[in-house]
Motif scaffolding. Structure first.
Motif, PDB file in Angstrom:
ATOM      1  N   VAL A  20       3.597   2.073   0.250  1.00  0.00           N
ATOM      2  CA  VAL A  20       3.228   1.455  -1.318  1.00  0.00           C
ATOM      3  C   VAL A  20       2.409   0.013  -1.515  1.00  0.00           C
ATOM      4  CG1 VAL A  20       4.972   1.122  -3.601  1.00  0.00           C
ATOM      5  CG2 VAL A  20       5.546   2.922  -1.856  1.00  0.00           C
ATOM      6  N   GLY A  21       1.762   0.173  -2.543  1.00  0.00           N
ATOM      7  CA  GLY A  21       1.355  -1.064  -2.758  1.00  0.00           C
ATOM      8  C   GLY A  21       1.446  -1.804  -3.952  1.00  0.00           C
ATOM      9  N   LEU A  22       1.708  -2.958  -4.104  1.00  0.00           N
ATOM     10  CA  LEU A  22       2.076  -3.198  -5.477  1.00  0.00           C
ATOM     11  C   LEU A  22       0.658  -4.423  -5.972  1.00  0.00           C
ATOM     12  CD1 LEU A  22       4.123  -4.818  -7.388  1.00  0.00           C
ATOM     13  CD2 LEU A  22       4.606  -6.761  -5.325  1.00  0.00           C
ATOM     14  N   ILE A  23       0.569  -4.639  -7.152  1.00  0.00           N
ATOM     15  CA  ILE A  23      -0.692  -5.644  -7.977  1.00  0.00           C
ATOM     16  C   ILE A  23       0.846  -6.091  -8.267  1.00  0.00           C
ATOM     17  CG2 ILE A  23      -2.129  -5.513  -9.421  1.00  0.00           C
ATOM     18  CD1 ILE A  23      -2.698  -2.821  -8.460  1.00  0.00           C
ATOM     19  N   GLN A  72      -8.827  -4.046  -6.212  1.00  0.00           N
ATOM     20  CA  GLN A  72      -9.415  -2.762  -6.202  1.00  0.00           C
ATOM     21  C   GLN A  72      -9.523  -2.315  -4.510  1.00  0.00           C
ATOM     22  OE1 GLN A  72     -13.787  -3.362  -7.561  1.00  0.00           O
ATOM     23  NE2 GLN A  72     -13.417  -2.730  -9.409  1.00  0.00           N
ATOM     24  N   GLU A  73      -9.352  -3.277  -3.946  1.00  0.00           N
ATOM     25  CA  GLU A  73      -8.882  -3.131  -2.272  1.00  0.00           C
ATOM     26  C   GLU A  73      -7.981  -2.170  -2.447  1.00  0.00           C
ATOM     27  OE1 GLU A  73      -9.392  -6.028   0.943  1.00  0.00           O
ATOM     28  OE2 GLU A  73     -10.148  -7.753  -1.334  1.00  0.00           O
ATOM     29  N   LEU A  74      -7.007  -1.978  -2.725  1.00  0.00           N
ATOM     30  CA  LEU A  74      -5.742  -1.608  -3.203  1.00  0.00           C
ATOM     31  C   LEU A  74      -5.776   0.168  -3.472  1.00  0.00           C
ATOM     32  CD1 LEU A  74      -4.159  -4.269  -2.464  1.00  0.00           C
ATOM     33  CD2 LEU A  74      -2.029  -3.251  -3.803  1.00  0.00           C
ATOM     34  N   PHE A  75      -6.949   0.330  -4.266  1.00  0.00           N
ATOM     35  CA  PHE A  75      -7.611   1.363  -4.939  1.00  0.00           C
ATOM     36  C   PHE A  75      -8.025   2.213  -3.201  1.00  0.00           C
ATOM     37  CE2 PHE A  75      -8.105  -0.638  -9.155  1.00  0.00           C
ATOM     38  CZ  PHE A  75      -6.874  -0.388  -9.272  1.00  0.00           C
ATOM     39  N   SER A  76      -8.608   1.630  -2.179  1.00  0.00           N
ATOM     40  CA  SER A  76      -9.866   2.243  -1.776  1.00  0.00           C
ATOM     41  C   SER A  76      -9.442   2.281  -0.196  1.00  0.00           C
ATOM     42  CB  SER A  76     -11.165   0.976  -1.795  1.00  0.00           C
ATOM     43  OG  SER A  76     -10.632  -0.357  -1.747  1.00  0.00           O
ATOM     44  N   ARG A  77      -8.089   1.207   0.051  1.00  0.00           N
ATOM     45  CA  ARG A  77      -7.448   0.834   1.046  1.00  0.00           C
ATOM     46  C   ARG A  77      -6.855   2.419   1.692  1.00  0.00           C
ATOM     47  NH1 ARG A  77      -5.595  -2.309   4.500  1.00  0.00           N
ATOM     48  NH2 ARG A  77      -3.798  -2.501   5.315  1.00  0.00           N
ATOM     49  N   GLU A  78      -7.043   3.170   2.514  1.00  0.00           N
ATOM     50  CA  GLU A  78      -6.227   3.972   3.666  1.00  0.00           C
ATOM     51  C   GLU A  78      -5.306   4.440   3.388  1.00  0.00           C
ATOM     52  OE1 GLU A  78      -8.815   5.617   6.654  1.00  0.00           O
ATOM     53  OE2 GLU A  78     -10.187   5.926   5.159  1.00  0.00           O
ATOM     54  N   LEU A  80      -2.150   4.371   1.220  1.00  0.00           N
ATOM     55  CA  LEU A  80      -1.049   3.969   0.508  1.00  0.00           C
ATOM     56  C   LEU A  80      -0.821   4.811  -0.097  1.00  0.00           C
ATOM     57  CD1 LEU A  80      -2.564   0.409  -0.929  1.00  0.00           C
ATOM     58  CD2 LEU A  80      -0.051   1.142   0.225  1.00  0.00           C
ATOM     59  N   ASP A  81       0.152   5.732  -0.503  1.00  0.00           N
ATOM     60  CA  ASP A  81       0.821   6.738  -1.112  1.00  0.00           C
ATOM     61  C   ASP A  81       0.366   6.615  -2.684  1.00  0.00           C
ATOM     62  OD1 ASP A  81       0.511   9.086   0.548  1.00  0.00           O
ATOM     63  OD2 ASP A  81       2.182   7.171   1.563  1.00  0.00           O
ATOM     64  N   ALA A  82       1.183   5.231  -2.846  1.00  0.00           N
ATOM     65  CA  ALA A  82       1.350   4.700  -4.450  1.00  0.00           C
ATOM     66  C   ALA A  82       0.932   3.312  -4.584  1.00  0.00           C
ATOM     67  CB  ALA A  82       2.387   4.974  -4.614  1.00  0.00           C
ATOM     68  N   LEU A  83       1.100   3.385  -6.603  1.00  0.00           N
ATOM     69  CA  LEU A  83       0.781   1.407  -6.149  1.00  0.00           C
ATOM     70  C   LEU A  83       1.925   1.420  -7.777  1.00  0.00           C
ATOM     71  CD1 LEU A  83      -2.708   1.021  -6.324  1.00  0.00           C
ATOM     72  CD2 LEU A  83      -0.994   0.266  -5.328  1.00  0.00           C
ATOM     73  N   VAL A  84       2.092   0.355  -7.384  1.00  0.00           N
ATOM     74  CA  VAL A  84       3.393  -0.584  -8.734  1.00  0.00           C
ATOM     75  C   VAL A  84       2.350  -1.724  -9.307  1.00  0.00           C
ATOM     76  CG1 VAL A  84       5.398  -1.321  -9.188  1.00  0.00           C
ATOM     77  CG2 VAL A  84       5.605   0.688  -7.251  1.00  0.00           C
ATOM     78  N   ARG A 104      -4.760   7.734  -7.072  1.00  0.00           N
ATOM     79  CA  ARG A 104      -3.286   6.994  -6.783  1.00  0.00           C
ATOM     80  C   ARG A 104      -2.153   6.818  -8.131  1.00  0.00           C
ATOM     81  NH1 ARG A 104      -4.281   5.425  -1.509  1.00  0.00           N
ATOM     82  NH2 ARG A 104      -5.536   3.295  -1.854  1.00  0.00           N
ATOM     83  N   ASP A 105      -1.169   7.494  -7.225  1.00  0.00           N
ATOM     84  CA  ASP A 105       0.194   7.539  -8.503  1.00  0.00           C
ATOM     85  C   ASP A 105       0.458   6.340  -8.662  1.00  0.00           C
ATOM     86  OD1 ASP A 105       0.240  10.610  -8.213  1.00  0.00           O
ATOM     87  OD2 ASP A 105       1.604  10.166  -5.757  1.00  0.00           O
ATOM     88  N   VAL A 106       1.452   5.603  -9.532  1.00  0.00           N
ATOM     89  CA  VAL A 106       1.268   4.590 -10.360  1.00  0.00           C
ATOM     90  C   VAL A 106       2.869   4.598 -10.840  1.00  0.00           C
ATOM     91  CG1 VAL A 106       0.778   2.878 -11.876  1.00  0.00           C
ATOM     92  CG2 VAL A 106      -1.643   4.693 -11.225  1.00  0.00           C
ATOM     93  N   LEU A 107       3.416   3.808 -10.269  1.00  0.00           N
ATOM     94  CA  LEU A 107       4.432   3.083 -11.231  1.00  0.00           C
ATOM     95  C   LEU A 107       4.368   1.804 -11.873  1.00  0.00           C
ATOM     96  CD1 LEU A 107       7.721   3.170 -12.392  1.00  0.00           C
ATOM     97  CD2 LEU A 107       7.863   1.764 -10.341  1.00  0.00           C
TER      98      LEU A 107
END
Length: 351
Positions: A20-23, A72-78, A80-84, A104-107
């Motif tokens: 999971v990635g976090l913004i 945007q690096e999180l959008f393209s990063r291999e 990652l299954d989802a973003l918060v 991306r799946d998003v919360l």
């Protein structure tokens, strides 16, 4: 989805390996990092924030995590299954749209957007892309709120008369949105969940005491189907911190106090109803109930962790969350109606 269905449907995720990635790694975003670190079957793998001090904190507490100031690096990063997305509300729509477009799946934190048409665009985009879109209406993952709904649905609660809530504190002022958009999403989402419907009409009045362009206190009235009325009071400038939701029925009254760790729910077996008199046909009398006050047993668990667990389940099983984009859209519709009412001196507005 009913409260019982939500509680009983989750499965073990320990065999999964979701990244999971976090913004947004501010105070609330850091809680997301902690929770995804503690949950089985997942880990926080990347974080984005504009402040180096927040990224430094993330690296100290989560060694090996990827950090960047470029979201945007999180959008393209291999991998990652989802973003918060846990950034200021004014950026929710744009970031969520870009994340969905990137597959991306998003919360996303509440509110999902500040306009109904923007929220609808996100819902439509998620459906087109086949992505999971979930809104962080965290109180719907609070065991006390789930229990409250069950109590209200029981026959002995009687007819629902009205609901009211107070969400007030001193400070924690947002710079980009008013107290309505900051605090009221909690109560609107709870009311809609408890009643399983949207209000038909909304009115609101408020005051701007700290900033000239944003309300820091507001009173919102809602009219639900079936003659049920509800009221929400929100404030950033009240020295008495309150987090309370009350449901009043013909037979019982249920109080949820989120600040009371010992008795989070109280049930008052007290009420009044109008009944036809058995002695004289056509006559009516008021029947008063005066029973016990009880605090039901609740197996408490952290709402944020329950929410994140549910998000992961929805990713794995490709299903719609309890607090889906559609659910978030409904909340935005109500808040936008309240905003229109504010701009028209408290006139009643249709949702």
């Amino acid at each position: 989805m009913t409260a019982d269905e939500h509680k009983g449907e989750e499965k073990d995720l320990q065999e999964e390996d979701l990244e999971v990635g976090l913004i947004g790694c501010g105070n609330w975003g850091r809680n997301y990092l902690r929770v995804f670190h503690e949950l089985k079957g997942t880990r926080p793998a990347a974080v984005c924030d504009l402040k180096e001090e927040n990224l430094s904190w993330a690296r100290r507490h989560h060694p090996g995590i990827f950090t960047t100031e470029n979201y945007q690096e999180l959008f393209s990063r291999e991998g990652l299954d989802a973003l918060v997305i846990a950034v200021p509300a004014s950026a929710h729509f744009a970031l969520t749209r870009e994340a969905l477009e990137a597959g991306r799946d998003v919360l996303v934190e509440k509110p999902m957007a500040l306009k109904t048409d923007e929220a609808q665009e996100l819902v439509d985009l998620a459906e087109q892309k086949g992505q999971v879109l979930m809104v962080a209406h965290t109180f719907l993952y609070n065991p006390a709120v789930l229990k409250m709904k069950g109590l209200m649905q029981a026959a002995d609660f009687g007819r629902v008369y009205y609901l009211w809530s107070t969400r007030a504190h001193l400070g924690l002022v947002r710079e980009d949105i008013s107290a309505i958009w900051d605090l009221a999403p909690h109560d609107v989402s709870i009311f809609n969940f408890l009643l399983e419907t949207l209000p038909l009409k909304v009115s609101a009045v408020g005051g701007k005491y700290l900033m000239a362009d944003k309300e820091d206190v507001a009173f919102i009235n809602l009219v639900y189907p079936g003659g049920i009325v509800a009221s929400i009071h929100v404030s950033w400038i009240d020295s008495h911190k309150v987090r309370r939701v009350v449901a009043v029925g013909s037979h019982k009254r249920v109080v949820f106090d989120d600040l009371d760790n010992l008795e989070r729910l109280k049930v008052y077996d007290k009420g009044v109803s109008l009944e036809m008199s058995a002695e004289s046909f056509g006559d009516f009398q008021f029947l008063l109930r005066d029973g016990d006050i009880t605090s039901p047993s609740i197996k408490m668990s952290e709402p944020l962790k329950n929410q994140c667990q549910h998000f992961l389940q929805c990713i794995v099983e490709r299903r719609e969350p309890l607090t889906s984009g559609k659910n978030g859209l409904e909340v935005v519709k109500v808040l936008e109606a309240a905003e229109r009412s504010l701009q028209n001196e408290g006139r009643l507005m249709e949702v």
